[in-house]
Motif scaffolding. Structure first.
Motif, short mmCIF file in Angstrom:
data_model
loop_
_atom_site.label_atom_id
_atom_site.label_comp_id
_atom_site.label_asym_id
_atom_site.label_seq_id
_atom_site.Cartn_x
_atom_site.Cartn_y
_atom_site.Cartn_z
N UNK A 178 1.50 -1.25 0.27
CA UNK A 178 0.06 0.15 0.04
C UNK A 178 1.06 1.81 0.28
N UNK A 179 0.30 2.63 -0.37
CA UNK A 179 0.96 3.39 -0.70
C UNK A 179 -0.14 4.91 -0.87
N UNK A 180 1.33 6.06 -0.10
CA UNK A 180 0.02 7.57 -0.11
C UNK A 180 0.72 8.34 -1.48
N UNK A 181 -0.04 8.96 -2.00
CA UNK A 181 0.25 9.56 -3.80
C UNK A 181 -0.06 10.81 -3.27
N UNK A 182 0.48 12.27 -3.24
CA UNK A 182 -0.20 13.13 -3.17
C UNK A 182 0.12 14.02 -5.40
N UNK A 183 -0.58 14.75 -5.37
CA UNK A 183 -1.28 14.90 -6.81
C UNK A 183 -0.52 16.16 -6.76
N UNK A 184 -0.26 16.24 -7.48
CA UNK A 184 0.23 17.59 -8.72
C UNK A 184 -0.53 18.29 -9.67
N UNK A 185 -0.15 19.33 -9.95
CA UNK A 185 -1.28 20.28 -10.96
C UNK A 185 -0.32 19.80 -12.79
N UNK A 186 0.14 19.17 -12.75
CA UNK A 186 1.19 18.64 -14.45
C UNK A 186 0.34 17.70 -14.19
N UNK A 187 -0.34 16.38 -13.02
CA UNK A 187 -0.40 15.09 -13.71
C UNK A 187 -2.09 14.88 -14.44
N UNK A 188 -2.64 15.62 -14.12
CA UNK A 188 -3.90 15.40 -15.09
C UNK A 188 -5.07 16.93 -15.33
N UNK A 189 -6.17 16.50 -16.46
CA UNK A 189 -6.68 17.78 -16.50
C UNK A 189 -8.38 17.35 -16.21
N UNK A 190 -8.38 17.48 -14.90
CA UNK A 190 -10.06 16.73 -14.29
C UNK A 190 -10.73 16.92 -15.72
N UNK A 191 -11.70 15.75 -15.67
CA UNK A 191 -13.06 15.69 -16.62
C UNK A 191 -14.60 16.59 -15.67
N UNK A 192 -15.05 17.24 -16.72
CA UNK A 192 -16.46 17.73 -16.50
C UNK A 192 -17.27 16.99 -16.11
N UNK A 193 -17.87 16.58 -14.85
CA UNK A 193 -19.12 15.22 -14.69
C UNK A 193 -20.27 16.05 -15.86
N UNK A 194 -20.79 15.34 -16.87
CA UNK A 194 -21.81 14.08 -17.15
C UNK A 194 -23.22 14.97 -16.67
N UNK A 195 -24.03 14.99 -17.22
CA UNK A 195 -25.05 15.12 -16.81
C UNK A 195 -26.26 14.05 -16.02
N UNK A 196 -26.02 13.36 -17.19
CA UNK A 196 -26.61 11.70 -16.81
C UNK A 196 -25.94 11.35 -15.67
N UNK A 197 -24.57 11.73 -15.61
CA UNK A 197 -23.24 10.82 -14.43
C UNK A 197 -23.81 11.05 -12.93
N UNK A 198 -23.80 13.75 -13.37
CA UNK A 198 -24.27 13.81 -12.04
C UNK A 198 -26.38 13.44 -11.36
#
Length: 255
Positions: A178-198
């Motif tokens: 097991x492991x702990x990871x903390x994230x930085x800005x260059x990791x990815x670009x978060x998606x927008x939640x679609x209306x069906x998923x909301x």
């Protein structure tokens, strides 16, 4: 490798686009009638957990977790709309003693043990207090390896390879789960939640708990004496040549 149980802590903070103001009593930042949203670094964490699953990493469950006021349910619903399977909310109202990084780490340790989590992905810091301590403290309490400020994460069998941001470049580290990871800005670009998923997120389980459910009654170790606005910046001056610049720097005591 059996399916991983991933825990993703998220925090409700003043929206990054809002300019914070000190309250009249100068005891804290004004939060009444101010737009709040999920901490941006925590959005990266949720997104990365989902992307790991999409890359066929065997993930049994992604659990979003938050400790905060009742309105924190909003960001947990957002996390589930993005792709988390369920969520846990430890209710800590504004009138209650507020959790500090060590208190959050102690709480997360209890949650990790309860949920039998194999991997915790959390933001490197929250944009309200900018403490950048919780992930490291959690790793210390659990005795788990950690990789902070991740810009790339790969999992093969039980080995995790993380490219992390360091001063002047990047560093690649490997550790076993097991492991702990903390994230930085260059990791990815978060998606927008679609209306069906909301809409689907409204039906996903959201479990409410209290600190007492985990045997914790955290008391603050720090006391805020006073909060003030930074002094206004002074305007710059123009100089005609290098000699003028040196004279001005000497005048200001910089040389």
């Amino acid at each position: 490798m059996s399916g991983l149980r991933v825990l993703v802590p998220v925090k409700r903070v003043i929206d990054y686009a809002v300019k914070p103001r000190v309250n009249r009593a100068q005891t804290a930042v004004e939060t009444a009638n101010v737009k709040h949203s999920m901490n941006p670094f925590d959005e990266l964490s949720i997104e990365e957990a989902i992307r790991l699953r999409e890359r066929k990493v065997p993930i049994q469950e992604i659990v979003a977790f938050s400790a905060g006021p009742t309105k924190s349910q909003d960001i947990l619903r957002t996390a589930m709309a993005m792709g988390a399977d369920r969520s846990i909310h430890v209710v800590v109202e504004d009138k209650d003693p507020q959790l500090e990084p060590l208190g959050v780490a102690k709480l997360l340790k209890k949650v990790v043990e309860e949920q039998k989590s194999d991997l915790v992905i959390l933001g490197k810091q929250s944009i309200d207090d900018d403490a950048s301590q919780t992930g490291q403290m959690l790793a210390g309490l659990l005795g788990w390896p950690q990789a902070t400020q991740a810009s790339k994460v790969e999992i093969s069998d039980k080995t995790v390879t993380v490219v992390k941001e360091v001063d002047g470049g990047v560093e690649t580290v490997k550790a076993n789960l097991p492991m702990i990871i903390t994230t930085d800005l260059r990791l990815n670009e978060p998606r927008y939640a679609s209306l069906p998923n909301i809409m689907k997120a409204k039906k996903k389980p959201l479990e409410k708990k209290t600190l007492k459910d985990y045997g914790l009654e955290e008391q603050p170790r720090l006391k805020t004496v006073k909060v003030t606005e930074p002094p206004p910046r002074k305007g710059g001056v123009k100089v005609d040549d290098v000699d003028g610049m040196i004279s001005k720097l000497k005048e200001l005591g910089a040389l």
